[in-house]
Design a protein around this motif. Sequence first.
Motif, PDB file in Angstrom:
ATOM      1  N   ARG A 191       5.794   9.121  -8.890  1.00 30.55           N
ATOM      2  CA  ARG A 191       6.874   8.920  -9.860  1.00 30.55           C
ATOM      3  C   ARG A 191       7.061   7.439 -10.134  1.00 30.55           C
ATOM      4  NH1 ARG A 191      11.577   7.122  -7.656  1.00 30.55           N
ATOM      5  NH2 ARG A 191      11.739   7.158  -5.408  1.00 30.55           N
ATOM      6  N   ASP A 192       7.805   7.143 -11.195  1.00 31.11           N
ATOM      7  CA  ASP A 192       8.083   5.771 -11.582  1.00 31.11           C
ATOM      8  C   ASP A 192       9.053   5.129 -10.592  1.00 31.11           C
ATOM      9  OD1 ASP A 192       8.178   3.461 -13.041  1.00 31.11           O
ATOM     10  OD2 ASP A 192       9.460   4.256 -14.612  1.00 31.11           O
ATOM     11  N   HIS A 193       8.883   3.856 -10.355  1.00 32.10           N
ATOM     12  CA  HIS A 193       9.770   3.078  -9.488  1.00 32.10           C
ATOM     13  C   HIS A 193      10.201   1.820 -10.231  1.00 32.10           C
ATOM     14  CE1 HIS A 193       8.957   5.274  -5.712  1.00 32.10           C
ATOM     15  NE2 HIS A 193       7.734   5.414  -6.187  1.00 32.10           N
ATOM     16  N   TYR A 194      11.435   1.373  -9.972  1.00 27.17           N
ATOM     17  CA  TYR A 194      11.896   0.114 -10.561  1.00 27.17           C
ATOM     18  C   TYR A 194      11.094  -1.045  -9.985  1.00 27.17           C
ATOM     19  CZ  TYR A 194      14.671  -4.031 -11.436  1.00 27.17           C
ATOM     20  OH  TYR A 194      15.056  -5.284 -11.803  1.00 27.17           O
ATOM     21  N   CYS A 251       7.892  -1.909  -6.918  1.00 22.14           N
ATOM     22  CA  CYS A 251       6.841  -1.293  -6.120  1.00 22.14           C
ATOM     23  C   CYS A 251       7.298  -1.163  -4.668  1.00 22.14           C
ATOM     24  CB  CYS A 251       5.571  -2.139  -6.189  1.00 22.14           C
ATOM     25  SG  CYS A 251       4.236  -1.509  -5.153  1.00 22.14           S
ATOM     26  N   PRO A 252       7.284   0.055  -4.105  1.00 24.17           N
ATOM     27  CA  PRO A 252       7.674   0.238  -2.712  1.00 24.17           C
ATOM     28  C   PRO A 252       6.720  -0.454  -1.730  1.00 24.17           C
ATOM     29  CG  PRO A 252       7.653   2.346  -3.853  1.00 24.17           C
ATOM     30  CD  PRO A 252       7.045   1.341  -4.769  1.00 24.17           C
ATOM     31  N   GLU A 253       5.500  -0.705  -2.170  1.00 22.07           N
ATOM     32  CA  GLU A 253       4.502  -1.317  -1.289  1.00 22.07           C
ATOM     33  C   GLU A 253       4.640  -2.838  -1.247  1.00 22.07           C
ATOM     34  OE1 GLU A 253       1.404  -1.188   1.438  1.00 22.07           O
ATOM     35  OE2 GLU A 253       2.519   0.467   0.589  1.00 22.07           O
ATOM     36  N   CYS A 254       4.687  -3.497  -2.411  1.00 20.99           N
ATOM     37  CA  CYS A 254       4.711  -4.966  -2.419  1.00 20.99           C
ATOM     38  C   CYS A 254       6.059  -5.536  -2.847  1.00 20.99           C
ATOM     39  CB  CYS A 254       3.586  -5.526  -3.284  1.00 20.99           C
ATOM     40  SG  CYS A 254       3.712  -5.148  -5.050  1.00 20.99           S
ATOM     41  N   GLY A 255       6.974  -4.704  -3.385  1.00 18.59           N
ATOM     42  CA  GLY A 255       8.324  -5.125  -3.692  1.00 18.59           C
ATOM     43  C   GLY A 255       8.536  -5.863  -5.005  1.00 18.59           C
ATOM     44  N   VAL A 256       7.518  -5.950  -5.841  1.00 24.06           N
ATOM     45  CA  VAL A 256       7.640  -6.670  -7.102  1.00 24.06           C
ATOM     46  C   VAL A 256       8.344  -5.789  -8.137  1.00 24.06           C
ATOM     47  CG1 VAL A 256       6.356  -7.747  -8.983  1.00 24.06           C
ATOM     48  CG2 VAL A 256       5.599  -8.033  -6.638  1.00 24.06           C
ATOM     49  N   PRO A 257       9.440  -6.283  -8.752  1.00 24.12           N
ATOM     50  CA  PRO A 257      10.123  -5.490  -9.786  1.00 24.12           C
ATOM     51  C   PRO A 257       9.301  -5.411 -11.069  1.00 24.12           C
ATOM     52  CG  PRO A 257      11.205  -7.615  -9.497  1.00 24.12           C
ATOM     53  CD  PRO A 257      10.123  -7.520  -8.465  1.00 24.12           C
ATOM     54  N   HIS A 258       9.448  -4.325 -11.786  1.00 24.37           N
ATOM     55  CA  HIS A 258       8.794  -4.086 -13.082  1.00 24.37           C
ATOM     56  C   HIS A 258       7.274  -4.081 -12.979  1.00 24.37           C
ATOM     57  CE1 HIS A 258      12.730  -4.624 -14.830  1.00 24.37           C
ATOM     58  NE2 HIS A 258      12.802  -5.838 -14.336  1.00 24.37           N
ATOM     59  N   ALA A 259       6.706  -3.763 -11.824  1.00 22.77           N
ATOM     60  CA  ALA A 259       5.257  -3.800 -11.657  1.00 22.77           C
ATOM     61  C   ALA A 259       4.612  -2.428 -11.744  1.00 22.77           C
ATOM     62  CB  ALA A 259       4.887  -4.446 -10.318  1.00 22.77           C
ATOM     63  N   VAL A 260       5.404  -1.354 -11.624  1.00 20.32           N
ATOM     64  CA  VAL A 260       4.833  -0.009 -11.641  1.00 20.32           C
ATOM     65  C   VAL A 260       4.802   0.506 -13.074  1.00 20.32           C
ATOM     66  CG1 VAL A 260       5.081   2.360 -10.791  1.00 20.32           C
ATOM     67  CG2 VAL A 260       5.618   0.436  -9.296  1.00 20.32           C
ATOM     68  N   VAL A 261       3.602   0.856 -13.551  1.00 22.43           N
ATOM     69  CA  VAL A 261       3.415   1.325 -14.923  1.00 22.43           C
ATOM     70  C   VAL A 261       2.719   2.673 -14.922  1.00 22.43           C
ATOM     71  CG1 VAL A 261       3.327  -1.004 -15.889  1.00 22.43           C
ATOM     72  CG2 VAL A 261       1.212   0.113 -15.173  1.00 22.43           C
ATOM     73  N   ARG A 262       2.881   3.400 -16.016  1.00 18.22           N
ATOM     74  CA  ARG A 262       2.194   4.691 -16.158  1.00 18.22           C
ATOM     75  C   ARG A 262       0.731   4.408 -16.466  1.00 18.22           C
ATOM     76  NH1 ARG A 262       3.293   9.784 -16.154  1.00 18.22           N
ATOM     77  NH2 ARG A 262       2.166  11.248 -17.456  1.00 18.22           N
ATOM     78  N   THR A 263      -0.155   5.127 -15.795  1.00 23.31           N
ATOM     79  CA  THR A 263      -1.572   4.944 -16.026  1.00 23.31           C
ATOM     80  C   THR A 263      -2.009   5.710 -17.270  1.00 23.31           C
ATOM     81  OG1 THR A 263      -2.099   6.798 -14.560  1.00 23.31           O
ATOM     82  CG2 THR A 263      -2.099   4.603 -13.589  1.00 23.31           C
ATOM     83  N   THR A 264      -3.155   5.351 -17.813  1.00 25.34           N
ATOM     84  CA  THR A 264      -3.691   6.033 -18.976  1.00 25.34           C
ATOM     85  C   THR A 264      -4.384   7.314 -18.542  1.00 25.34           C
ATOM     86  OG1 THR A 264      -5.795   4.889 -18.809  1.00 25.34           O
ATOM     87  CG2 THR A 264      -4.096   3.844 -20.146  1.00 25.34           C
ATOM     88  N   ASP A 265      -4.870   8.080 -19.496  1.00 26.04           N
ATOM     89  CA  ASP A 265      -5.592   9.322 -19.192  1.00 26.04           C
ATOM     90  C   ASP A 265      -6.838   9.063 -18.363  1.00 26.04           C
ATOM     91  OD1 ASP A 265      -3.730  10.842 -20.493  1.00 26.04           O
ATOM     92  OD2 ASP A 265      -4.829  10.828 -22.388  1.00 26.04           O
ATOM     93  N   ALA A 266      -7.402   7.857 -18.480  1.00 25.58           N
ATOM     94  CA  ALA A 266      -8.607   7.518 -17.730  1.00 25.58           C
ATOM     95  C   ALA A 266      -8.298   7.196 -16.278  1.00 25.58           C
ATOM     96  CB  ALA A 266      -9.311   6.340 -18.380  1.00 25.58           C
ATOM     97  N   GLY A 267      -6.994   7.091 -15.936  1.00 26.54           N
ATOM     98  CA  GLY A 267      -6.624   6.833 -14.551  1.00 26.54           C
ATOM     99  C   GLY A 267      -6.482   5.366 -14.204  1.00 26.54           C
ATOM    100  N   THR A 268      -6.441   4.502 -15.217  1.00 31.16           N
ATOM    101  CA  THR A 268      -6.261   3.083 -14.964  1.00 31.16           C
ATOM    102  C   THR A 268      -5.012   2.606 -15.677  1.00 31.16           C
ATOM    103  OG1 THR A 268      -7.544   2.424 -16.888  1.00 31.16           O
ATOM    104  CG2 THR A 268      -8.749   2.708 -14.820  1.00 31.16           C
ATOM    105  N   SER A 269      -4.490   1.491 -15.251  1.00 31.31           N
ATOM    106  CA  SER A 269      -3.282   0.960 -15.868  1.00 31.31           C
ATOM    107  C   SER A 269      -3.592   0.161 -17.112  1.00 31.31           C
ATOM    108  CB  SER A 269      -2.517   0.083 -14.862  1.00 31.31           C
ATOM    109  OG  SER A 269      -3.320  -1.000 -14.467  1.00 31.31           O
TER     110      SER A 269
END
Length: 59
Positions: free
Chosen positions: A32-35, A37-55
Amino acid sequence: MSLLSRLLELVGDSDDERDPYQCIRCGRTFERDHYECPECGVPHAVVRTTDAGTSGQDT
């Protein structure tokens, strides 16, 4: 794309189909989308990937 993501892609064990969101900084994928990143903590870094599976980012 992180080294781990590349290795998983090579062996065919990618989570891209199940995790449509990806951090543009660390490459971690999520169900799911996050404000921030739970892993590295950077805000606005999580984006929806394309159909090809890449950002859509050239790395």
